[in-house]
Design an enzyme around this catalytic site. Structure first.
Site, PDB file in Angstrom:
ATOM      1  N   CYS A  45      85.895  63.692   0.914  1.00 49.87           N
ATOM      2  CA  CYS A  45      84.713  62.932   1.344  1.00 49.87           C
ATOM      3  C   CYS A  45      83.536  63.863   1.611  1.00 49.87           C
ATOM      4  O   CYS A  45      82.389  63.520   1.328  1.00 49.87           O
ATOM      5  CB  CYS A  45      85.055  62.101   2.582  1.00 49.87           C
ATOM      6  SG  CYS A  45      86.420  60.955   2.278  1.00 49.87           S
ATOM      7  N   THR A  46      83.824  65.029   2.141  1.00 51.48           N
ATOM      8  CA  THR A  46      82.773  66.025   2.386  1.00 51.48           C
ATOM      9  C   THR A  46      82.188  66.492   1.058  1.00 51.48           C
ATOM     10  O   THR A  46      80.964  66.512   0.882  1.00 51.48           O
ATOM     11  CB  THR A  46      83.333  67.206   3.204  1.00 51.48           C
ATOM     12  OG1 THR A  46      83.798  66.705   4.465  1.00 51.48           O
ATOM     13  CG2 THR A  46      82.272  68.270   3.428  1.00 51.48           C
TER      14      THR A  46
END
Length: 155
Positions: A45-46
């Site tokens: 997600c980062t």
């Protein structure tokens, strides 16, 4: 009800970072990228958020706004947004209204257990509020570039 390609996306409002509430109806006239991701500050997600951040100027030049969406709280989103210097808002869908509309909640296997979670998915909505493209079960790395190409293809 779930939205399908070629259909107008029903209006809904969600709390967002920067003390805002975002309503889809307020975005008429702009293209909208909604990227759903499982959890703030996790590796995939980062990476995905950083790549949307790095291409933000190109999306903006194409009259396109970006929103990241997960079930995390606004407090968690604010921390993640600040840590990654994200130039766009993150929406908190804690009651899963938008997740349900776009059918992104799936049963996933995590450490041998079945858990309900967000399947990484992205949706492109045109200036008239119509869903034009969707990507499901995608890989985070390189995905933002694919979405940018689809935005450019809209003309």
């Amino acid at each position: 009800m779930t939205v399908t390609i070629g259909q107008a996306v029903p209006d809904c409002s969600l709390p967002a970072t920067s003390d805002k509430t975002i309503s889809l109806s307020d975005l008429q006239g702009q293209r909208v990228v909604l990227y759903f991701y499982p959890k703030d500050a996790t590796p995939g997600c980062t990476l995905e958020s950083q790549q949307f951040r790095d291409l933000h100027a190109e999306f903006a030049a194409a009259n396109t706004v970006i929103f990241g969406i997960s079930r995390d709280s606004i407090k968690s989103h604010e921390k993640f947004k600040t840590a990654q210097a994200l130039p766009f808002e993150l929406l908190s869908d804690s009651d899963e209204a938008l997740c349900t509309l776009f059918d992104v909640i799936k049963l996933k296997n995590m450490y041998g257990k079945q858990v309900r979670g967000i399947e990484r998915s992205t949706f492109l909505i045109d200036e008239n509020g119509v869903l034009r493209q969707e990507w499901r079960k995608l890989k985070a790395d390189g995905h933002a570039s694919i979405v940018l190409a689809a935005v450019a293809a809209l003309g």
